[in-house]
Design an enzyme around this catalytic site. Structure first.
Site, PDB file in Angstrom:
ATOM      1  CG  HIS A 166       5.756  46.047  35.306  1.00 32.45           C
ATOM      2  ND1 HIS A 166       5.389  44.794  35.727  1.00 32.45           N
ATOM      3  CD2 HIS A 166       5.329  46.155  34.011  1.00 32.45           C
ATOM      4  CE1 HIS A 166       4.756  44.166  34.734  1.00 32.45           C
ATOM      5  NE2 HIS A 166       4.717  44.973  33.680  1.00 32.45           N
ATOM      6  CD  GLU A 167       5.345  49.233  31.864  1.00 40.44           C
ATOM      7  OE1 GLU A 167       5.864  48.741  30.834  1.00 40.44           O
ATOM      8  OE2 GLU A 167       4.253  48.816  32.312  1.00 40.44           O
ATOM      9  CG  HIS A 186       7.991  45.067  30.261  1.00 41.54           C
ATOM     10  ND1 HIS A 186       7.970  43.693  30.206  1.00 41.54           N
ATOM     11  CD2 HIS A 186       6.765  45.433  30.729  1.00 41.54           C
ATOM     12  CE1 HIS A 186       6.793  43.248  30.627  1.00 41.54           C
ATOM     13  NE2 HIS A 186       6.044  44.280  30.947  1.00 41.54           N
ATOM     14  CG  HIS A 205       3.841  40.421  31.552  1.00 41.69           C
ATOM     15  ND1 HIS A 205       3.202  40.827  30.404  1.00 41.69           N
ATOM     16  CD2 HIS A 205       4.025  41.545  32.287  1.00 41.69           C
ATOM     17  CE1 HIS A 205       3.004  42.140  30.447  1.00 41.69           C
ATOM     18  NE2 HIS A 205       3.492  42.595  31.582  1.00 41.69           N
ATOM     19  CE1 TYR A 220      -0.160  40.822  31.849  1.00 44.24           C
ATOM     20  CE2 TYR A 220      -1.968  39.304  31.436  1.00 44.24           C
ATOM     21  CZ  TYR A 220      -1.052  40.232  30.973  1.00 44.24           C
ATOM     22  OH  TYR A 220      -1.050  40.561  29.647  1.00 44.24           O
TER      23      TYR A 220
END
Length: 300
Positions: free
Chosen positions: A179-180, A183, A189, A237
């Site tokens: 996930h990071e 980014h 998101h 989310y």
């Protein structure tokens, strides 16, 4: 079978990497860790039981941004305005902190090997010379899982909090590392897409008031995804992110039974989205077939 092979490969590469001397890491990084003034305001979540992507209290929880780009970033990164935010030559040098335990190092490495295998982007160990690289580090303030979005130039941090007595934090599996790192590659998101209201309901009355802006969506002109909305995205989310309490969800899917916020593995769409962003699908028909096959075969 493929995942077992990835694990074996990552352990082998990790063992080989332990024989190399870690290049000297700069004492000053850019962009800097968010300043203390902002942390005092946003630190209300630091010692709570909120998700480790929520606890840093940064933009949308886990995304650090600089003032120069804020007016663009709050609605989505415009690649036509900031094309330099993409990593040059699809190559991302990185350093994994020696402060991590071996098991945690392997977890991070699995995420890196996965991205190398499933995309045309190549994460490579920093050689001590490349100007731009990721510092994957267990930052203590703000602790949690967070990253800058896209390439900034120079050394930049990806923060992954290791397990402690309260739980696995960012390193229970490779999902949060993925996930990071996504980014850091430039992916936002999923629930901030301009078309999200067709797929989810955001219940603002259940959101901690100071963090309602984290549920803003991108403007239509900034939504350039070529793929449908993805409930299964590793970039979505969870239902209770920034909730006043764990009894009332902040996001409700319009599709009955849909689950939000998985942090297990990239979805098919996540995989295709990265490959599309970095032109992996445009290089040749063979390349297109390769990455469509990998994403469809391995993605959730």
């Amino acid at each position: 079978m493929v995942l077992s092979w990835l694990l074996l490969l990552s352990i082998t590469m990790l063992q080989e990497g332990t024989t190399r001397r870690l290049p000297e890491v700069p004492s000053v990084v850019y962009p800097p860790v968010p300043d203390e003034g902002r942390l005092e305001t946003l630190g209300v979540l630091q010692d709570t039981d909120h998700d480790p992507e929520v606890r840093p209290g940064l933009f949308q929880g886990d995304m650090a941004i600089d003032n120069e780009a804020y007016q663009y970033w709050r609605v989505g990164l415009r690649w036509d305005v900031f094309p330099e935010r993409l990593w040059k030559n699809r190559t991302v040098p990185y350093v994994i902190s020696p402060l991590y335990e071996v098991d945690d190092h392997v977890t991070i490495y699995k995420a890196i090997v996965t991205l190398n295998f499933m995309t045309c982007i190549k994460f490579v160990p920093w050689d001590g010379k490349a100007k731009d690289f990721l510092l994957i580090w267990p930052i203590k303030n703000p602790k949690g899982c967070w990253s800058y979005v896209g390439r900034f130039g120079g050394p930049q941090i990806v923060s992954l909090q290791p397990p402690d007595r309260n739980g696995p934090n960012c390193l229970g599996n490779e999902g949060r590392s993925l996930h990071e790192l996504m980014h850091a590659l430039g992916i936002f998101h999923e629930q901030s897409r301009a078309d999200r209201d067709d797929y989810i309901d955001v219940v603002l009355e259940n959101v901690i008031p100071e963090f309602q802006a984290n549920f803003d969506k991108q403007s239509l002109e900034n939504t350039t995804y070529n793929f449908e909305y993805d409930y299964d995205s590793i970039m979505h989310y969870g239902q209770y992110y920034f909730s006043k309490d764990k009894e009332h969800p902040t996001i409700i899917p319009k599709m009955p039974g849909a689950k939000l916020g998985q942090r297990t593995f990239m979805s098919k769409t996540d995989c295709l989205k990265i490959n599309d962003l970095y032109g992996c699908l445009d290089r040749s028909m063979a390349s297109q077939r390769k990455y469509y096959t990998l994403c469809n075969m391995m993605g959730l």
